[in-house]
Design a protein around this motif. Structure first.
Motif, PDB file in Angstrom:
ATOM      1  N   ARG A 162       0.851  -1.190   0.000  1.00 18.28           N
ATOM      2  CA  ARG A 162       0.000   0.000   0.000  1.00 18.28           C
ATOM      3  C   ARG A 162       0.885   1.238   0.000  1.00 18.28           C
ATOM      4  O   ARG A 162       2.005   1.226   0.486  1.00 18.28           O
ATOM      5  CB  ARG A 162      -0.899  -0.013   1.229  1.00 18.28           C
ATOM      6  CG  ARG A 162      -1.882  -1.145   1.197  1.00 18.28           C
ATOM      7  CD  ARG A 162      -2.785  -1.120   2.380  1.00 18.28           C
ATOM      8  NE  ARG A 162      -3.713  -2.235   2.313  1.00 18.28           N
ATOM      9  CZ  ARG A 162      -4.477  -2.595   3.307  1.00 18.28           C
ATOM     10  NH1 ARG A 162      -4.434  -1.969   4.449  1.00 18.28           N
ATOM     11  NH2 ARG A 162      -5.294  -3.611   3.157  1.00 18.28           N
ATOM     12  N   PRO A 163       0.374   2.336  -0.522  1.00 18.60           N
ATOM     13  CA  PRO A 163       1.188   3.561  -0.626  1.00 18.60           C
ATOM     14  C   PRO A 163       1.629   4.104   0.742  1.00 18.60           C
ATOM     15  O   PRO A 163       2.721   4.637   0.864  1.00 18.60           O
ATOM     16  CB  PRO A 163       0.279   4.561  -1.325  1.00 18.60           C
ATOM     17  CG  PRO A 163      -0.763   3.745  -2.007  1.00 18.60           C
ATOM     18  CD  PRO A 163      -0.905   2.491  -1.219  1.00 18.60           C
ATOM     19  N   ASN A 164       0.800   3.973   1.758  1.00 18.20           N
ATOM     20  CA  ASN A 164       1.155   4.546   3.065  1.00 18.20           C
ATOM     21  C   ASN A 164       1.856   3.544   3.967  1.00 18.20           C
ATOM     22  O   ASN A 164       2.109   3.832   5.131  1.00 18.20           O
ATOM     23  CB  ASN A 164      -0.093   5.106   3.747  1.00 18.20           C
ATOM     24  CG  ASN A 164      -1.165   4.041   3.971  1.00 18.20           C
ATOM     25  OD1 ASN A 164      -1.009   2.899   3.568  1.00 18.20           O
ATOM     26  ND2 ASN A 164      -2.251   4.433   4.605  1.00 18.20           N
ATOM     27  N   GLU A 165       2.184   2.373   3.481  1.00 14.06           N
ATOM     28  CA  GLU A 165       2.879   1.367   4.271  1.00 14.06           C
ATOM     29  C   GLU A 165       4.356   1.718   4.407  1.00 14.06           C
ATOM     30  O   GLU A 165       4.978   2.230   3.481  1.00 14.06           O
ATOM     31  CB  GLU A 165       2.757   0.007   3.558  1.00 14.06           C
ATOM     32  CG  GLU A 165       2.169  -1.061   4.422  1.00 14.06           C
ATOM     33  CD  GLU A 165       2.025  -2.349   3.633  1.00 14.06           C
ATOM     34  OE1 GLU A 165       2.874  -2.641   2.784  1.00 14.06           O
ATOM     35  OE2 GLU A 165       1.031  -3.036   3.864  1.00 14.06           O
ATOM     36  N   ASP A 166       4.921   1.426   5.566  1.00 15.31           N
ATOM     37  CA  ASP A 166       6.347   1.671   5.806  1.00 15.31           C
ATOM     38  C   ASP A 166       7.162   0.635   5.030  1.00 15.31           C
ATOM     39  O   ASP A 166       6.844  -0.539   5.030  1.00 15.31           O
ATOM     40  CB  ASP A 166       6.641   1.607   7.298  1.00 15.31           C
ATOM     41  CG  ASP A 166       8.042   2.030   7.613  1.00 15.31           C
ATOM     42  OD1 ASP A 166       8.641   1.423   8.506  1.00 15.31           O
ATOM     43  OD2 ASP A 166       8.552   2.967   6.965  1.00 15.31           O
ATOM     44  N   LYS A 167       8.230   1.028   4.390  1.00 21.91           N
ATOM     45  CA  LYS A 167       9.011   0.129   3.571  1.00 21.91           C
ATOM     46  C   LYS A 167       9.931  -0.777   4.400  1.00 21.91           C
ATOM     47  O   LYS A 167      10.522  -1.699   3.889  1.00 21.91           O
ATOM     48  CB  LYS A 167       9.843   0.924   2.567  1.00 21.91           C
ATOM     49  CG  LYS A 167       8.975   1.621   1.574  1.00 21.91           C
ATOM     50  CD  LYS A 167       9.777   2.191   0.457  1.00 21.91           C
ATOM     51  CE  LYS A 167       8.800   2.885  -0.488  1.00 21.91           C
ATOM     52  NZ  LYS A 167       9.165   2.810  -1.831  1.00 21.91           N
TER      53      LYS A 167
END
Length: 83
Positions: free
Chosen positions: A76-81
Motif C-alpha cells: 500500500r502507498p502509506n505502508e512503511d518500507k
C-alpha cells in the motif's frame, strides 16, 4: 445627393462581398469536417475481425493459466518500507 448614392453603392458592394467571403469560409470548414468524418468512419480502411466472444475467451484461457500463478502482494502507498 450624388455622393450619398455613390458611397451607398460602394458600401453596399463591400457588404455583399464580405457576406460572400463569410459564406465561402463556412462552406470550406464544413467540407473539411465532412472529409475528416469520412476518413475516420468505420466504413473506411478499418475492417474488424469477425471473432465471437466465446472464441476470444478460449484464446485468452489458452494464453493465461489462472490456476498456476504466484501470489505477489502489492504494498500500500502509506505502508512503511521497513516491514
Amino acid at each position: 445627393m450624388i455622393s450619398l448614392t455613390v458611397f451607398g453603392a460602394v458600401g453596399l458592394g463591400h457588404l455583399i462581398q464580405g457576406s460572400k467571403d463569410v459564406a465561402k469560409f463556412k462552406d470550406d470548414q464544413e467540407w473539411e469536417i465532412i472529409e475528416t468524418r469520412k476518413a475516420l468512419s468505420w466504413t473506411g480502411p478499418y475492417k474488424p475481425n469477425k471473432i465471437s466472444l466465446d472464441q476470444e475467451l478460449k484464446a485468452w484461457q489458452e494464453k493465461v493459466d489462472i490456476n498456476n500463478s504466484d501470489y505477489k502482494r502489492i504494498p500500500r502507498p502509506n505502508e512503511d518500507k521497513s516491514h
